[in-house]
Design an enzyme around this catalytic site. Structure first.
Site, PDB file in Angstrom:
ATOM      1  N   ARG A  24      -1.213 -51.375  45.268  1.00 11.93           N
ATOM      2  CA  ARG A  24      -0.683 -51.010  44.289  1.00 11.93           C
ATOM      3  C   ARG A  24      -0.961 -49.481  43.899  1.00 11.93           C
ATOM      4  O   ARG A  24      -2.235 -49.160  44.009  1.00 11.93           O
ATOM      5  CB  ARG A  24      -1.067 -51.724  43.051  1.00 11.93           C
ATOM      6  N   SER A 115       3.234 -56.982  40.506  1.00 10.12           N
ATOM      7  CA  SER A 115       2.753 -58.199  39.647  1.00 10.12           C
ATOM      8  C   SER A 115       2.663 -57.958  38.268  1.00 10.12           C
ATOM      9  O   SER A 115       3.699 -57.688  37.688  1.00 10.12           O
ATOM     10  CB  SER A 115       1.271 -58.774  40.274  1.00 10.12           C
ATOM     11  N   HIS A 116       1.695 -58.138  37.637  1.00  7.71           N
ATOM     12  CA  HIS A 116       1.458 -58.036  36.117  1.00  7.71           C
ATOM     13  C   HIS A 116       1.136 -56.556  35.765  1.00  7.71           C
ATOM     14  O   HIS A 116       1.017 -56.388  34.611  1.00  7.71           O
ATOM     15  CB  HIS A 116       0.089 -58.982  35.791  1.00  7.71           C
ATOM     16  N   ASP A 279       4.376 -63.729  34.605  1.00 10.52           N
ATOM     17  CA  ASP A 279       4.166 -62.017  34.810  1.00 10.52           C
ATOM     18  C   ASP A 279       5.346 -61.818  35.764  1.00 10.52           C
ATOM     19  O   ASP A 279       6.314 -62.388  35.969  1.00 10.52           O
ATOM     20  CB  ASP A 279       2.917 -61.968  35.436  1.00 10.52           C
ATOM     21  N   ASP A 281       6.028 -60.801  38.662  1.00 17.65           N
ATOM     22  CA  ASP A 281       6.580 -61.517  39.895  1.00 17.65           C
ATOM     23  C   ASP A 281       6.631 -62.939  39.948  1.00 17.65           C
ATOM     24  O   ASP A 281       6.682 -63.773  40.858  1.00 17.65           O
ATOM     25  CB  ASP A 281       5.745 -61.078  41.350  1.00 17.65           C
ATOM     26  N   ASP A 283       4.077 -65.427  39.359  1.00 20.79           N
ATOM     27  CA  ASP A 283       3.120 -66.263  39.824  1.00 20.79           C
ATOM     28  C   ASP A 283       2.116 -66.793  38.787  1.00 20.79           C
ATOM     29  O   ASP A 283       1.173 -67.584  38.922  1.00 20.79           O
ATOM     30  CB  ASP A 283       2.297 -65.638  41.256  1.00 20.79           C
ATOM     31  N   ARG A 284       2.162 -65.835  37.648  1.00 21.55           N
ATOM     32  CA  ARG A 284       1.243 -66.138  36.682  1.00 21.55           C
ATOM     33  C   ARG A 284       1.828 -67.092  35.376  1.00 21.55           C
ATOM     34  O   ARG A 284       3.100 -67.162  35.476  1.00 21.55           O
ATOM     35  CB  ARG A 284       0.373 -65.261  35.906  1.00 21.55           C
ATOM     36  N   GLU A 366      -8.699 -68.203  36.636  1.00 24.74           N
ATOM     37  CA  GLU A 366      -8.949 -67.965  35.122  1.00 24.74           C
ATOM     38  C   GLU A 366      -7.884 -67.042  34.711  1.00 24.74           C
ATOM     39  O   GLU A 366      -7.600 -66.805  33.639  1.00 24.74           O
ATOM     40  CB  GLU A 366     -10.348 -67.478  34.718  1.00 24.74           C
ATOM     41  N   LYS A 378       0.073 -68.855  43.971  1.00 25.34           N
ATOM     42  CA  LYS A 378      -0.083 -69.284  42.516  1.00 25.34           C
ATOM     43  C   LYS A 378       1.542 -69.331  42.162  1.00 25.34           C
ATOM     44  O   LYS A 378       2.461 -68.479  42.565  1.00 25.34           O
ATOM     45  CB  LYS A 378      -0.831 -68.594  41.493  1.00 25.34           C
TER      46      LYS A 378
END
Ligand code: VG1
Ligand code: CO
Length: 545
Positions: A24, A115-116, A279, A281, A283-284, A366, A378
């Site tokens: 990233r 991602s996020h 998020d 992408d 996955d969250r 978490e 995830k």
């Protein structure tokens, strides 16, 4: 016809070390000439047998997504990849990529996402490699990629004219066939196989209102496909549902700080029975009920305790795993179910071996990540559907479900405090300070309790026996309370410190405290130990979960 070209560059890049989840960097850095291509070439070199194989390439739609795909396709042709599968408009969530890799028996997938992290010209870009099992490349592979990138001064590409990605189609370039496919169908079919959509949709149409926040990122089209087209709900159940290059200015990290509008709708205005967000992408996941926030560690425990509600898991589960900083709420469930529970370092790549060896069926972190053996990532929407299915079977509210859970298993009070993008020297000073204090802590008192152990977490993978060291500093107290300190491996500006606090309350204790109050002793004493407030000059963390 087309030409295969070998491009020479003057200086190699020294900074392409993948972190917790892929490489990233700021969007601007990724736009440096040859920067992306060198990383892709290094990935290709790590994929033995690339020639003639199938490769999936997609991303979360952020700024640079399509342009990157259009650079990668000619490289695939030059490397004689047999089949390149690209989703229409380049949009493919991380869990959908994982599924497609497995379904197509691909050699792997390249996910263009940070991602996020925020997107846009002044945001971040990223590249993740997933391998043939569908999961994130393990450290052995990412280390090899990094090493290769440091010395690489050439890459191979071709002069093909790449088609636009906005229509389905099959194209042929030399030994490579290029397929532009529907990125939604396979994933929503998979969800339909795991869950009982009719039962969920009947429940949602009765008196249980849903709002899903896609945060202007990749899950919008997936959520509309599942909730609107398949379940027949009204289109307003999806907010921020169109993927935008800059996420409309949102920071697509589903937590109470960055998904503040959704949190307000559920926690303050109490306008819906159920709210969820994913998020960048996909996955969250964040799960909210009316007036009720579900801590992700509790979510993992609730899901594990209720797998019998979901058709896809009716044959039972083999075991569970959680990342080390994730609370031990799921451990209590695993022990009641008499199944093994593994503790891994932070990052999904550590679950891959356990899932592949069928040692576990469900796992989570978490950091709003939950998943199972249906893919090797995830999966945000999967977790949302899981919660909805449990609620539909039990016909109860989110808050009833979570309270009943605590009444049965006790409550692991839990909170994570993030100090985001602080100067690296300050973050390192705090981290090194704790690191040097660790040996002297056992036997001393902390928050009125005896310190039982204090160490730097190291993981021995039970499947391949690889060892991963330096995975987080932890202080464990006599009553199993824990404080953990880590440096983030996904941030791109300065350093991000993550502090994790956990304390268990048995069923006989007060289960309805605000976690910040329940954990105050730990939080305050940790600040005294390391002077975090003073050294960072911040009155409070950037994000509290
Ligand atoms: C964070 C989370 C970690 C997660 C990782 C990737 O890593 O803590 O649990 O696996 O992000 O998530 P770190 O090193 O910043 O703490 V994602 O959705 O950004 O791919
Ligand atoms: Co993500």
């Amino acid at each position: 016809m087309f030409e295969v070209k070998v491009i020479n560059i003057n200086n190699s890049f020294q900074d392409q070390k993948p972190g917790t989840s892929g490489l990233r960097k700021s969007t601007l850095e990724f736009q440096k000439e040859h920067y992306l291509e060198i990383f892709i070439e290094s990935i290709f070199k790590s994929l033995k047998d690339l020639q003639g194989s199938t490769l999936i390439v997609g991303g979360d739609g952020r700024y640079g997504n399509i342009e990157a795909i259009k650079k990668i396709i000619p490289m695939c042709v030059a490397h004689k990849v047999g089949k390149v599968i690209i989703p229409k408009n380049g949009l493919l969530s991380t869990p959908a990529t994982s599924h497609l890799i497995r379904k197509e028996s691909a050699i792997g997938g390249i996910i263009l996402s940070a991602s996020h992290n925020p997107g846009g010209l002044d945001g971040d870009f990223g590249v993740k490699l997933n391998i043939a099992n569908g999961g994130p490349a393990p450290e052995s592979v990412t280390n090899e990629i990094f090493q290769c990138s440091q010395s690489l001064k050439t890459y191979k590409t071709s002069s093909i004219k790449t088609p636009d990605l906005d229509k389905f189609g099959v194209f042929s370039f030399g030994e490579t066939s290029l397929e532009i496919i529907d990125g939604l169908k396979d994933y929503s079919d998979l969800m339909e196989n795991i869950f009982d959509f009719d039962q969920i949709s009947d429940f949602l149409k009765k008196d249980f209102s849903l709002i899903f926040d896609a945060m202007n990122a990749v899950t919008g089209p997936y959520a509309k496909n599942i909730f609107v087209e398949k379940m027949g709900l009204s289109t307003d159940c999806v907010m921020n549902g169109v993927p935008l290059k800059d996420f409309g200015g949102l920071h697509p990290d589903p937590n109470l700080t960055y998904a503040a509008n959704l949190a307000d709708l559920l926690l303050v205005k109490k306008s819906y029975s159920f709210g969820a967000a994913c998020d960048g992408d996909g996955d969250r996941n964040m799960i909210l009920g009316k007036g009720c926030f579900v801590n992700p560690s509790d979510s993992l425990a609730v899901i594990t305790a209720n797998t019998n509600c979901v058709p896809g898991y009716k044959d039972g589960i083999a075991g569970v795993a959680r990342s080390m900083p994730t609370s031990a709420a799921v451990d209590s469930v695993a022990s009641a179910l008499n199944i093994p529970c593994f503790e891994t370092p932070t990052g999904w790549k550590f679950f891959g071996n356990l899932l592949d060896s069928n040692l576990i069926s469900i796992c989570g972190e978490e950091s709003f990540g939950t998943g199972s053996n249906h893919v090797r990532e995830k999966d945000g929407l999967w977790a949302v559907l899981f919660w909805l299915q449990i609620l539909a079977v039990k016909n109860c509210s989110v808050s009833e479900l979570i309270q009943d859970h605590w009444k049965q298993y006790g409550r692991n009070y839990y909170s994570r405090h993030d100090y985001e993008a602080i100067p690296s020297n300050i973050a390192n000073q705090i981290f090194n300070n704790l690191s040097s204090k660790l040996p002297s802590l056992p036997g001393s008192k902390f928050a009125g309790k005896l310190v039982q152990s204090a160490n730097n977490f190291s993981y021995l993978d039970p499947v391949d026996n690889s060892i991963s060291k330096n995975q987080g500093l932890r202080i464990i107290l006599e009553d199993k309370s824990r404080i953990i300190l880590r440096l983030s491996g996904t941030g791109t500006k300065g350093s991000t410190l993550r502090l994790y606090f956990e304390e268990f309350a048995s069923t006989k204790q007060n289960l309805s405290l605000n976690p910040q109050i329940a954990l105050k002793g730990l939080i305050d004493d940790f600040d005294h130990l390391l002077d975090i407030t003073k050294v960072t000059n911040m009155k409070k963390p950037t994000v509290i979960t």
